[in-house]
Enzyme design. Structure first.
Site, short mmCIF file in Angstrom:
data_model
loop_
_atom_site.label_atom_id
_atom_site.label_comp_id
_atom_site.label_asym_id
_atom_site.label_seq_id
_atom_site.Cartn_x
_atom_site.Cartn_y
_atom_site.Cartn_z
N ARG A 68 0.82 -1.22 0.00
CA ARG A 68 0.00 0.00 0.00
C ARG A 68 0.85 1.26 0.00
O ARG A 68 0.42 2.29 -0.49
CB ARG A 68 -1.01 -0.02 1.15
CG ARG A 68 -2.13 -1.05 0.92
CD ARG A 68 -3.14 -1.06 2.04
NE ARG A 68 -2.56 -1.33 3.34
CZ ARG A 68 -2.43 -2.52 3.90
NH1 ARG A 68 -2.87 -3.59 3.27
NH2 ARG A 68 -1.89 -2.67 5.09
N GLU A 105 5.70 -10.41 14.79
CA GLU A 105 5.16 -10.97 16.03
C GLU A 105 5.49 -12.47 16.15
O GLU A 105 5.87 -12.95 17.20
CB GLU A 105 3.64 -10.76 16.07
CG GLU A 105 3.02 -11.17 17.37
CD GLU A 105 1.54 -10.86 17.42
OE1 GLU A 105 0.90 -11.25 18.41
OE2 GLU A 105 1.00 -10.25 16.47
#
Length: 184
Positions: A68, A105
């Protein structure tokens, strides 16, 4: 919000960002910018605000982060009269690249850049849609410096303040500005 982003521009941008509950997994509220991109008035306002930041901070090139960030950075580069350099996921750029691994993560990821597209004279502005944990942005700053260029700053449409990406980026920024048009 930056000092130059007016309240009306901020409200326009916010009004075109859709919350999608439980995407991509239960408990997550995804911030969908496609309605903003589909609205030429909002997309133009976003492009203008980001271009103004690039000019203000003395950028000579713009790096857009996959994917994006490409959508936002390319028109900003055109508007500001600057070059655009993509930072891609590993294995997507042909030829010689510099790579940087960073922690996610659960696991790690790697991004790459064509080092020859940057020079020691360049001051590079990193543009992306969202600042979340700051891992990708920090890795891109490392790539820019390894390519021999300077950092003009990081500019994002939206900062997810509850994820503390700004704090994670503080050391990597080394005094360069971080501008978020919207903080949620």
């Amino acid at each position: 919000m930056t000092s130059s982003t007016t309240a009306s521009t901020r409200e326009l941008l916010l009004s075109r960002i859709r919350d999608v509950a439980d995407y991509p997994k239960p408990g997550v509220v995804f911030k969908d910018i496609t309605p903003l991109l589909a609205d030429p008035v909002a997309f133009t306002a976003l492009t203008e605000a980001l271009a103004e930041l690039c000019v203000r901070h003395g950028a000579t090139k713009i790096v857009g982060l996959e994917a994006r960030g490409f959508i936002l950075a390319a028109p900003v580069a055109v508007r500001a009269g600057l070059g655009f350099v993509p930072v891609r996921k590993a294995g997507k750029l042909p030829g010689a690249t510099l790579a940087q691994t960073y922690e996610l993560e659960y696991g790690s990821a790697e991004i790459e850049i064509h080092a020859e597209d940057l020079s020691a004279e360049d001051r590079v502005m990193v543009i992306d849609d969202v600042l979340a944990t700051g891992g990708t942005a920090a890795a891109s700053l490392e790539l820019i410096r390894r390519a021999g260029a300077g950092v003009a700053g990081v500019a994002v449409l939206m900062e997810l303040g509850f994820l503390a990406g700004r704090a994670r980026l503080e050391e990597s920024l080394k005094g360069a500005p971080l501008d978020a048009l919207i903080t949620v």
